[in-house]
Design a protein around this motif. Structure first.
Motif, PDB file in Angstrom:
ATOM      1  N   TYR A   1     -38.291  34.068 -12.496  1.00 12.19           N
ATOM      2  CA  TYR A   1     -39.328  33.249 -11.871  1.00 12.19           C
ATOM      3  C   TYR A   1     -40.456  34.105 -11.320  1.00 12.19           C
ATOM      4  N   LYS A   2     -40.578  35.339 -11.822  1.00  9.90           N
ATOM      5  CA  LYS A   2     -41.577  36.263 -11.286  1.00  9.90           C
ATOM      6  C   LYS A   2     -43.003  35.868 -11.659  1.00  9.90           C
ATOM      7  N   LYS A   3     -43.174  35.340 -12.874  1.00 10.38           N
ATOM      8  CA  LYS A   3     -44.515  34.980 -13.336  1.00 10.38           C
ATOM      9  C   LYS A   3     -44.647  33.468 -13.355  1.00 10.38           C
TER      10      LYS A   3
ATOM     11  N   SER B   1     -38.146  31.243 -16.895  1.00 10.34           N
ATOM     12  CA  SER B   1     -37.675  31.540 -18.254  1.00 10.34           C
ATOM     13  C   SER B   1     -36.253  32.054 -18.137  1.00 10.34           C
ATOM     14  N   TRP B   2     -35.531  31.988 -19.233  1.00  8.99           N
ATOM     15  CA  TRP B   2     -34.125  32.376 -19.229  1.00  8.99           C
ATOM     16  C   TRP B   2     -33.857  33.431 -20.295  1.00  8.99           C
ATOM     17  N   PHE B   3     -34.744  34.393 -20.419  1.00  6.83           N
ATOM     18  CA  PHE B   3     -34.599  35.401 -21.465  1.00  6.83           C
ATOM     19  C   PHE B   3     -33.369  36.275 -21.280  1.00  6.83           C
TER      20      PHE B   3
END
Length: 150
Positions: free
Chosen positions: A85-87, A92-94
């Motif tokens: 959740y940084k950007k 995203s769940w990469f």
């Protein structure tokens, strides 16, 4: 491998309006798997979960494990535990493992936890839209990550 462990009086998983699994007194575990996880992570986490002393003894002190209280367990796959959740505001769940890695490790975890506690472990359905209901007891909620063993 990450888990959110919740001590519960009862918990259940419902899929398409039907209860898939339910438990009484015990632990609800939300389990996330990442690409780097292996059977070693499974073994470490199963050992920790089964022996985690978070149930009250006769003096009201958290001094008993799931095995000690003959409790039940419900394990629900939860790839969102690896949210980045940084950007921006859309996670995203990469780091979450692909199905070919996560499904076998999830199933191995459930099997080994069943063996460790001497009871069948309840499960959700991997990849399904699940409704999880619980009555958190305490509340007691603990997060564990096999990459932070120390």
């Amino acid at each position: 491998m990450r888990t959110v462990i919740q001590r519960v009086q009862h918990a259940s998983v419902t899929i398409n309006g039907s209860i898939k699994s339910s438990i009484g007194n015990g632990l609800l575990l939300l389990l996330g798997v990442e690409e780097a996880d292996t059977s070693e992570d499974v073994d470490w986490l199963v050992k920790k979960v089964a022996a985690l002393r978070i149930f009250d003894d006769e003096n009201g002190v958290m001094n008993r494990s799931l095995v000690d209280v003959e409790g039940e367990a419900l394990v629900v796959s939860q790839f969102t535990l690896y949210a980045s959740y940084k950007k921006g505001n859309r996670p995203s769940w990469f780091r979450a493992a692909r199905h070919e890695i996560s499904v076998p490790l999830y199933e191995e975890f459930c099997r080994k936890l069943s063996d460790a506690i001497g009871k069948q472990v309840g499960t959700g359905e991997f990849g399904a839209d699940m409704k999880v209901e619980l009555l958190n007891d305490g509340p007691v909620t603990i997060c564990m990550d096999t990459k932070n063993k120390e």
